[in-house]
Each structure stands twice: as C-alpha cells, then as structure tokens.
Design an enzyme around this catalytic site. Sequence first.
Site, PDB file in Angstrom:
ATOM      1  N   GLN A  97      59.599  48.420  49.599  1.00 12.69           N
ATOM      2  CA  GLN A  97      58.937  47.213  49.091  1.00 12.69           C
ATOM      3  C   GLN A  97      59.795  46.608  47.980  1.00 12.69           C
ATOM      4  O   GLN A  97      59.971  47.203  46.917  1.00 12.69           O
ATOM      5  CB  GLN A  97      57.540  47.508  48.544  1.00 12.69           C
ATOM      6  CG  GLN A  97      56.793  46.210  48.228  1.00 12.69           C
ATOM      7  CD  GLN A  97      55.526  46.408  47.429  1.00 12.69           C
ATOM      8  OE1 GLN A  97      55.586  46.839  46.275  1.00 12.69           O
ATOM      9  NE2 GLN A  97      54.391  46.091  48.023  1.00 12.69           N
ATOM     10  N   TYR A 184      52.521  38.467  41.224  1.00 12.91           N
ATOM     11  CA  TYR A 184      53.934  38.563  40.867  1.00 12.91           C
ATOM     12  C   TYR A 184      54.670  37.283  41.254  1.00 12.91           C
ATOM     13  O   TYR A 184      54.061  36.248  41.533  1.00 12.91           O
ATOM     14  CB  TYR A 184      54.535  39.829  41.476  1.00 12.91           C
ATOM     15  CG  TYR A 184      53.903  41.085  40.912  1.00 12.91           C
ATOM     16  CD1 TYR A 184      53.956  41.355  39.545  1.00 12.91           C
ATOM     17  CD2 TYR A 184      53.214  41.985  41.730  1.00 12.91           C
ATOM     18  CE1 TYR A 184      53.354  42.482  39.007  1.00 12.91           C
ATOM     19  CE2 TYR A 184      52.613  43.117  41.200  1.00 12.91           C
ATOM     20  CZ  TYR A 184      52.683  43.362  39.837  1.00 12.91           C
ATOM     21  OH  TYR A 184      52.072  44.479  39.307  1.00 12.91           O
ATOM     22  N   ARG A 322      45.248  55.125  47.042  1.00 14.61           N
ATOM     23  CA  ARG A 322      44.851  56.250  46.205  1.00 14.61           C
ATOM     24  C   ARG A 322      44.577  57.542  46.976  1.00 14.61           C
ATOM     25  O   ARG A 322      44.888  58.631  46.453  1.00 14.61           O
ATOM     26  CB  ARG A 322      43.639  55.857  45.357  1.00 14.61           C
ATOM     27  CG  ARG A 322      43.983  54.811  44.308  1.00 14.61           C
ATOM     28  CD  ARG A 322      42.760  54.319  43.561  1.00 14.61           C
ATOM     29  NE  ARG A 322      43.114  53.247  42.623  1.00 14.61           N
ATOM     30  CZ  ARG A 322      42.231  52.540  41.935  1.00 14.61           C
ATOM     31  NH1 ARG A 322      40.948  52.795  42.070  1.00 14.61           N
ATOM     32  NH2 ARG A 322      42.628  51.585  41.115  1.00 14.61           N
TER      33      ARG A 322
END
Length: 371
Positions: A97, A184, A322
């Site tokens: 990524q 972002y 998670r």
Amino acid sequence: MSLLLSPFDMAGTPLTNRVVMAPMTRARALDDIPDDHTVLYYRQRASAGLIISEGIPISREGCGYLFNPGLYSDEQALAWRRVTDEVHAKCGRIFAQLWHVGRMSHVSIQPGQAAPVSSVAVVAERSNAYAWVEPGKAGPVQASTPRALSIDEIQRISGDFVSAARRAMDAGFDGIELHGANGYLFEQFINGALNTRDDRYGGSIANRQRFLLDTLDALAATIGAEKVAVRISPFGRLFDMQPYGDEAETWISLAAALSARNLAYVHLSDQLTIGAEAIPQGFASQFRKAFRGTLMAAGGFNRTTAETALAEGELDLIAFGRPFIANPDLVERMRHDWPLAEGDRATFYGVNGAVTRGYTDYPAYQADASL
C-alpha cells in the site's frame, strides 16, 4: 460451501481464499526499514488470500507517522524483499500500500522541518500526526498547517508513486494499492469542501479527481493495470474531511472511472469501526452498479457478514483488520470455527517499550488433540 474460504482469481493473481489482511499502521520499524520483526509479522499471517501491507510512505515528505517502513530507498526495497519472499514461501500474496499523507504530518518529521503539503493551505483541525513531541519523545501531535502544492509538485508526487511502485515490484510484491482513503493526500484533493483550488486540480468533480486518476494511469502504464489497486473511503470524515454538495455524485462518477481502468481491485474503507461515520445505507449498491471490477471492502466484518456479502454479490473480497492483529492464523480459525483472540489496543501502535509486544507474540490457536 464457504465462499470466503474459496479460491479467487484476482486479475490473474490467484488467491487461495477471499480473506484479505487489511492494511494496518503498526509503527514498529525504528529506522523506517523492515526488520526481522516485520518479516515474522507478515510470515505469521501469510495464510490470508491476500495481504495488503501497512501504509508505506513513498517519500520522506509523504510520512505522517514515525517508525513506518518506506519504499523511497534501495535499502528499504531490499528489506521488503525479505518480507515478500517469506510470504510467497507460504503460498501467500502481498500488495504494497503506497502512501502519502499530505497535510496529516508535522514539521518535526518533514525534510528540513518544512510545512507538510496538501491541496490547499488549510490545517486539519483536531487531527494528530505521530511525530516528535519533543526531541527523543514520540507521540501524537496536532498536524501542522500545510502549504498548497503547485501543479509541478503534484506531477512530481505522481512520479514519486511510480518510483515507489517500481521498487515494490523489484522487492517482490505482487502489486500495489494506492492509498486514496481516510483523509490523506488524494482525498484532500477529492473533497469539495476542502479543495478550493481554481486550477485544473480544483473546482469541478473531474478536476478534483484528476490527481488520483492521473496517478493510477501512470502506475498502470509502468507496472500494468492488473497489478494496480486503489483504496477509497466514500463519505469519509476522518481528519477533518467535511461534507460537500456533490459528494454522492463525486464517488459514483469515480466508480465509473475506476471501472474503465480494469484495475486489480477497488478497496472501500468504511470508517464506522475507526470512530467515524459509516458509508450511507444503500450507497454500496449504487457504487457496485457503477463499478464492475473486483470489489473489496473493510469495515467490521465477521465470518457471517462476510459470507453474506459474498453470496449476495455485493463484494468479491473481504478485508479484515484488527482480527488479524491478535489472530495470525485467522483463516485457520475461521475454517475450523475456532474462537478468536482479542487484541490489546494499548499495543496497536508504536514500540511501547518492546518491539514484539502486541506485534509478533500472539500465538496460533492450539486445538485440544484429545477432543
């Protein structure tokens, strides 16, 4: 038969199952270079059909968090090769990524302590980078006021993504995911409330999408569209992203533009599980109608909801974040209906006195052989 655990052909990249390890910042690389702990962390989780790496900065300017391994030097690329070799040795696949945080940074970690960069010179209110609180002490710090990028600089950053993608492929990654989500840099251009530029990168929907689409085109021309993916967060509100009038139209038109590019996949990030608003109900089906390629989503899935989304044709791949932290063998636990361990939130990010604590020390499930 489980769709989640069935094989999938992702634009020519064969996956052993449809379980994807979502990208997760862990801030464990003390020198911004993958080390032995990084290698072990990814090797432990290589039974995922696809691993998407943590966000990898494409340049020092693109960093917003300390201790994130980058891909802007040959030394970093060589270190990432150790990771990809270990994942492939266990028949896994891994995409890098690629990341530029834009205004979500702080002068203490910018080259020459310069201001971070963005679409416009507007600070992200109540939003923290992970930088130097004081010399030698890392921690959350309010992001600095950015400066607006010039047109030449925007094009230079597209080139930085291309350079990082080349390094990623040299390092053995199976492809790259461009991080266009979660407030972002690319979202700082797409968001019509923030981006008030009056040049060809601002104003209309097409202009606000231009930076993202031009960069994707440059990446596809360099490494092949089938090796390029993108993550986006429609209606995202992280890091002071505000609503705007043509928001739904912006994302639906982007879906159509991405569909025409025949990418490896598009990855939707639903921010509900990370403290922001969820994607509005019904929007995902609209997006699916406009985007006809491989679609992935992350956002609080469990085995049952993942199987349902696949069976109904809403998604092709399901990303879990998670659960992979505390369950390196998540795929095996799903396959055998073994219970899932809970992660320690205090050790999600940063070193916390021990690099391995909450990182590589979660054990695989031990089935009771007597049963």
